[in-house]
Motif scaffolding. Structure first.
Motif, PDB file in Angstrom:
ATOM      1  N   ILE A  87       2.372  29.628 -41.612  1.00 14.72           N
ATOM      2  CA  ILE A  87       3.698  29.011 -41.472  1.00 14.72           C
ATOM      3  C   ILE A  87       4.803  30.070 -41.505  1.00 14.72           C
ATOM      4  O   ILE A  87       5.973  29.739 -41.612  1.00 14.72           O
ATOM      5  CB  ILE A  87       3.952  27.948 -42.564  1.00 14.72           C
ATOM      6  CG1 ILE A  87       3.942  28.566 -43.967  1.00 14.72           C
ATOM      7  CG2 ILE A  87       2.917  26.829 -42.460  1.00 14.72           C
ATOM      8  CD1 ILE A  87       4.408  27.610 -45.059  1.00 14.72           C
ATOM      9  N   ASP A  88       4.401  31.319 -41.418  1.00 12.48           N
ATOM     10  CA  ASP A  88       5.366  32.411 -41.407  1.00 12.48           C
ATOM     11  C   ASP A  88       5.999  32.541 -40.025  1.00 12.48           C
ATOM     12  O   ASP A  88       5.452  32.086 -39.029  1.00 12.48           O
ATOM     13  CB  ASP A  88       4.682  33.726 -41.790  1.00 12.48           C
ATOM     14  CG  ASP A  88       3.471  34.008 -40.905  1.00 12.48           C
ATOM     15  OD1 ASP A  88       2.565  33.161 -40.867  1.00 12.48           O
ATOM     16  OD2 ASP A  88       3.436  35.053 -40.234  1.00 12.48           O
ATOM     17  N   GLY A  89       7.166  33.178 -39.990  1.00 16.68           N
ATOM     18  CA  GLY A  89       7.847  33.451 -38.737  1.00 16.68           C
ATOM     19  C   GLY A  89       8.298  34.896 -38.686  1.00 16.68           C
ATOM     20  O   GLY A  89       8.084  35.666 -39.636  1.00 16.68           O
ATOM     21  N   PRO A  90       8.935  35.310 -37.606  1.00 23.19           N
ATOM     22  CA  PRO A  90       9.369  36.705 -37.450  1.00 23.19           C
ATOM     23  C   PRO A  90      10.229  37.213 -38.616  1.00 23.19           C
ATOM     24  O   PRO A  90      10.011  38.332 -39.088  1.00 23.19           O
ATOM     25  CB  PRO A  90      10.165  36.676 -36.146  1.00 23.19           C
ATOM     26  CG  PRO A  90       9.552  35.558 -35.367  1.00 23.19           C
ATOM     27  CD  PRO A  90       9.195  34.519 -36.380  1.00 23.19           C
ATOM     28  N   VAL A  91      11.186  36.412 -39.064  1.00 15.31           N
ATOM     29  CA  VAL A  91      12.062  36.851 -40.168  1.00 15.31           C
ATOM     30  C   VAL A  91      11.244  37.135 -41.416  1.00 15.31           C
ATOM     31  O   VAL A  91      11.482  38.130 -42.121  1.00 15.31           O
ATOM     32  CB  VAL A  91      13.139  35.786 -40.457  1.00 15.31           C
ATOM     33  CG1 VAL A  91      13.860  36.098 -41.768  1.00 15.31           C
ATOM     34  CG2 VAL A  91      14.142  35.717 -39.316  1.00 15.31           C
ATOM     35  N   CYS A 110      -3.864  28.122 -54.190  1.00 21.23           N
ATOM     36  CA  CYS A 110      -3.113  28.538 -53.003  1.00 21.23           C
ATOM     37  C   CYS A 110      -3.641  27.788 -51.777  1.00 21.23           C
ATOM     38  O   CYS A 110      -4.855  27.698 -51.562  1.00 21.23           O
ATOM     39  CB  CYS A 110      -3.250  30.038 -52.801  1.00 21.23           C
ATOM     40  SG  CYS A 110      -2.651  31.015 -54.199  1.00 21.23           S
ATOM     41  N   ASP A 111      -2.718  27.279 -50.968  1.00 22.89           N
ATOM     42  CA  ASP A 111      -3.099  26.425 -49.848  1.00 22.89           C
ATOM     43  C   ASP A 111      -4.017  27.114 -48.844  1.00 22.89           C
ATOM     44  O   ASP A 111      -4.846  26.463 -48.207  1.00 22.89           O
ATOM     45  CB  ASP A 111      -1.834  25.941 -49.116  1.00 22.89           C
ATOM     46  CG  ASP A 111      -1.070  24.880 -49.901  1.00 22.89           C
ATOM     47  OD1 ASP A 111      -1.609  24.405 -50.925  1.00 22.89           O
ATOM     48  OD2 ASP A 111       0.055  24.530 -49.492  1.00 22.89           O
ATOM     49  N   PHE A 112      -3.869  28.411 -48.682  1.00 23.92           N
ATOM     50  CA  PHE A 112      -4.617  29.119 -47.641  1.00 23.92           C
ATOM     51  C   PHE A 112      -6.000  29.557 -48.091  1.00 23.92           C
ATOM     52  O   PHE A 112      -6.782  30.066 -47.289  1.00 23.92           O
ATOM     53  CB  PHE A 112      -3.846  30.375 -47.194  1.00 23.92           C
ATOM     54  CG  PHE A 112      -3.582  31.339 -48.313  1.00 23.92           C
ATOM     55  CD1 PHE A 112      -4.542  32.252 -48.704  1.00 23.92           C
ATOM     56  CD2 PHE A 112      -2.380  31.312 -48.992  1.00 23.92           C
ATOM     57  CE1 PHE A 112      -4.302  33.139 -49.746  1.00 23.92           C
ATOM     58  CE2 PHE A 112      -2.132  32.191 -50.033  1.00 23.92           C
ATOM     59  CZ  PHE A 112      -3.097  33.104 -50.409  1.00 23.92           C
ATOM     60  N   CYS A 113      -6.332  29.372 -49.359  1.00 22.29           N
ATOM     61  CA  CYS A 113      -7.556  29.962 -49.923  1.00 22.29           C
ATOM     62  C   CYS A 113      -8.738  29.006 -49.832  1.00 22.29           C
ATOM     63  O   CYS A 113      -8.682  27.868 -50.319  1.00 22.29           O
ATOM     64  CB  CYS A 113      -7.317  30.359 -51.378  1.00 22.29           C
ATOM     65  SG  CYS A 113      -8.743  31.190 -52.121  1.00 22.29           S
ATOM     66  N   ALA A 114      -9.828  29.469 -49.224  1.00 18.03           N
ATOM     67  CA  ALA A 114     -11.067  28.704 -49.157  1.00 18.03           C
ATOM     68  C   ALA A 114     -12.118  29.247 -50.126  1.00 18.03           C
ATOM     69  O   ALA A 114     -13.223  28.704 -50.213  1.00 18.03           O
ATOM     70  CB  ALA A 114     -11.618  28.756 -47.732  1.00 18.03           C
ATOM     71  N   CYS A 146       1.767  29.658 -52.051  1.00 19.32           N
ATOM     72  CA  CYS A 146       1.164  30.244 -53.269  1.00 19.32           C
ATOM     73  C   CYS A 146       2.207  30.387 -54.365  1.00 19.32           C
ATOM     74  O   CYS A 146       2.260  31.415 -55.052  1.00 19.32           O
ATOM     75  CB  CYS A 146       0.514  31.589 -52.952  1.00 19.32           C
ATOM     76  SG  CYS A 146       1.639  32.827 -52.247  1.00 19.32           S
ATOM     77  N   GLY A 147       3.014  29.357 -54.540  1.00 21.16           N
ATOM     78  CA  GLY A 147       4.153  29.456 -55.442  1.00 21.16           C
ATOM     79  C   GLY A 147       3.820  29.642 -56.903  1.00 21.16           C
ATOM     80  O   GLY A 147       4.661  30.099 -57.679  1.00 21.16           O
ATOM     81  N   GLU A 162      10.854  31.367 -48.798  1.00 16.64           N
ATOM     82  CA  GLU A 162      10.692  30.178 -47.973  1.00 16.64           C
ATOM     83  C   GLU A 162       9.215  29.873 -47.707  1.00 16.64           C
ATOM     84  O   GLU A 162       8.830  28.710 -47.597  1.00 16.64           O
ATOM     85  CB  GLU A 162      11.404  30.352 -46.629  1.00 16.64           C
ATOM     86  CG  GLU A 162      12.903  30.250 -46.681  1.00 16.64           C
ATOM     87  CD  GLU A 162      13.536  30.393 -45.312  1.00 16.64           C
ATOM     88  OE1 GLU A 162      14.779  30.337 -45.246  1.00 16.64           O
ATOM     89  OE2 GLU A 162      12.797  30.583 -44.318  1.00 16.64           O
ATOM     90  N   VAL A 163       8.420  30.922 -47.613  1.00 13.72           N
ATOM     91  CA  VAL A 163       6.997  30.758 -47.347  1.00 13.72           C
ATOM     92  C   VAL A 163       6.179  30.843 -48.627  1.00 13.72           C
ATOM     93  O   VAL A 163       5.302  30.016 -48.882  1.00 13.72           O
ATOM     94  CB  VAL A 163       6.504  31.808 -46.329  1.00 13.72           C
ATOM     95  CG1 VAL A 163       4.994  31.699 -46.132  1.00 13.72           C
ATOM     96  CG2 VAL A 163       7.230  31.647 -45.008  1.00 13.72           C
TER      97      VAL A 163
END
Length: 382
Positions: free
Chosen positions: A223-227, A72-76, A191-192, A185-186
């Motif tokens: 990269i998330d947004g309100p929706v 997952c891109d966000f995982c360190a 984390c697809g 979308e996110v």
């Protein structure tokens, strides 16, 4: 500005009347710049549900392994099997950690980790058993829905069967991790490869049917947004309508350091408080909203107690996942410090166990009383 005032006026009328906010109401809150009005509305709901109480617990984290098949891109936190930092905790290490937790009066051990392709389900059951051998009274909150789905995949059984085996080992409840952002979308970008939204929700649905309570989370500020955020909350609200098994929602602030998304700045304090408040307003059927101080910092978590949150989590020892991602908070906060922060926020500190029963301590021992009577519970029980 006039449109913002008009929209918030309609939302305030709905909140004061106890009416459910719509998806569009959520988007209006996201678009509004009036953080103080949003916070005041969230505080109204917070006090309606939980009065002036501020909850905390005494807990310890165990992350049994950082080896993970997913990237997952966000995982360190994750590591490949052959990396120098890769590790697996075995019996002696788990027992020692459980012994330390028991001696310091912890009522909960929180377990999440990587998805290790060489370990079997028996190992994950044994981790719980080893803890229960040390202290049968301690509550084990273990394994995210993503982990449970992975265990089912490698064991070739249903998630229900996995949960039953974990319950037999001593599992008490599920944490809320792995939810990240539900919107495709996110989710497909960050984390697809791991459990889908539908799989995550179904694991919790199954857990609730088996009598387990669980938490839910949302990772925001990347990269998330309100929706995407409002969609996430509405999906959780719908499952809670169906099962009633969620106890707490925890908005998790994204920490970019050492991850594949290190170029994205951390969410601001304003976004932290606004997301907390909107969560309280949208998730009308969740009893509790938690400001997880490990990710927010103690000062922001304290302010969040006036922006919809009623819980700031616990003393938290040996937390690895968010500190690997750059969390600058301490590994542990003392009970005295947590109680002081809650009192300074104008709240009444209440130590609770994982199931929100009040903890009583006497002579170095603890016991859990009845479920804490908040204003909302008092109405239901009257």
């Amino acid at each position: 500005m006039a449109d913002d005032v008009a929209r918030l006026k309609v939302i305030r009328e709905k909140v004061e009347a106890g009416e459910r906010l719509s998806f569009d109401d959520g988007l209006a809150l996201e678009a509004s710049r009036d953080i103080l009005e949003i916070g005041a509305l969230a505080n109204l709901v917070r006090e309606r549900k939980n009065g002036d109480l501020g909850f905390y617990n005494v807990n310890t984290h165990i992350n049994p392994t950082n080896v993970c098949v997913y990237t997952c891109d966000f995982c360190a936190f994750r590591a490949d099997l052959d990396e120098p930092k890769a590790y697996v905790m075995y019996r002696d290490q788990v027992v020692e950690r459980a012994r330390q937790a028991s001696e310091r009066g912890a009522t909960e051990i929180h377990i999440v980790g990587g998805l290790h392709h060489k370990l079997k389900l028996d190992y994950y059951c044994d981790v719980i058993r080893w803890i229960k051998e040390v202290d049968p009274e301690i509550h084990v909150k273990a394994y995210t829905a993503v982990e449970v789905e992975f265990f089912a995949k490698i064991t070739r059984v249903s998630t229900e069967e996995v949960l039953k085996r974990l319950i037999d080992a001593g599992l008490g409840s599920l944490p809320g991790g792995g939810a990240e952002i539900f919107h495709p979308e996110v989710r497909e970008k960050i984390c697809g490869a791991k459990a889908t939204t539908e799989q995550w929700l179904d694991v919790h649905r199954t857990a609730h049917r088996l009598g387990l309570h669980s938490n839910a989370t949302m990772l925001y500020g990347h990269i998330d947004g309100p929706v995407h955020r409002i969609d996430h909350m509405v999906r959780l609200r719908e499952l809670q309508d169906e099962t009633g098994g969620f106890q707490t929602f925890i908005p998790l602030a994204f920490h970019p350091d050492n991850s594949e998304m290190a170029d994205i700045p951390r969410p601001s304090g304003m976004m932290d408080l606004k997301t907390m408040a909107i969560s309280r307003l949208m998730l009308d059927n969740f009893p509790h909203i938690k400001a997880y101080w490990v990710m927010l910092g103690l000062k922001t978590a304290q302010v969040a107690l006036s922006f919809g949150a009623d819980d700031i989590d616990g003393t938290v020892v040996h937390e690895k996942i968010y500190h690997e991602a750059g969390a600058e908070t301490p590994q542990e906060a003392t009970v005295a410090e947590i109680r002081r922060l809650i009192e300074e926020a104008g709240r009444v500190p209440i130590e609770r166990d994982t199931l929100y029963r009040e903890i009583r301590r006497e002579g170095g021992r603890w016991s859990a009383g009845a479920k804490i009577q908040t204003p909302s519970l008092a109405i239901l029980n009257s």
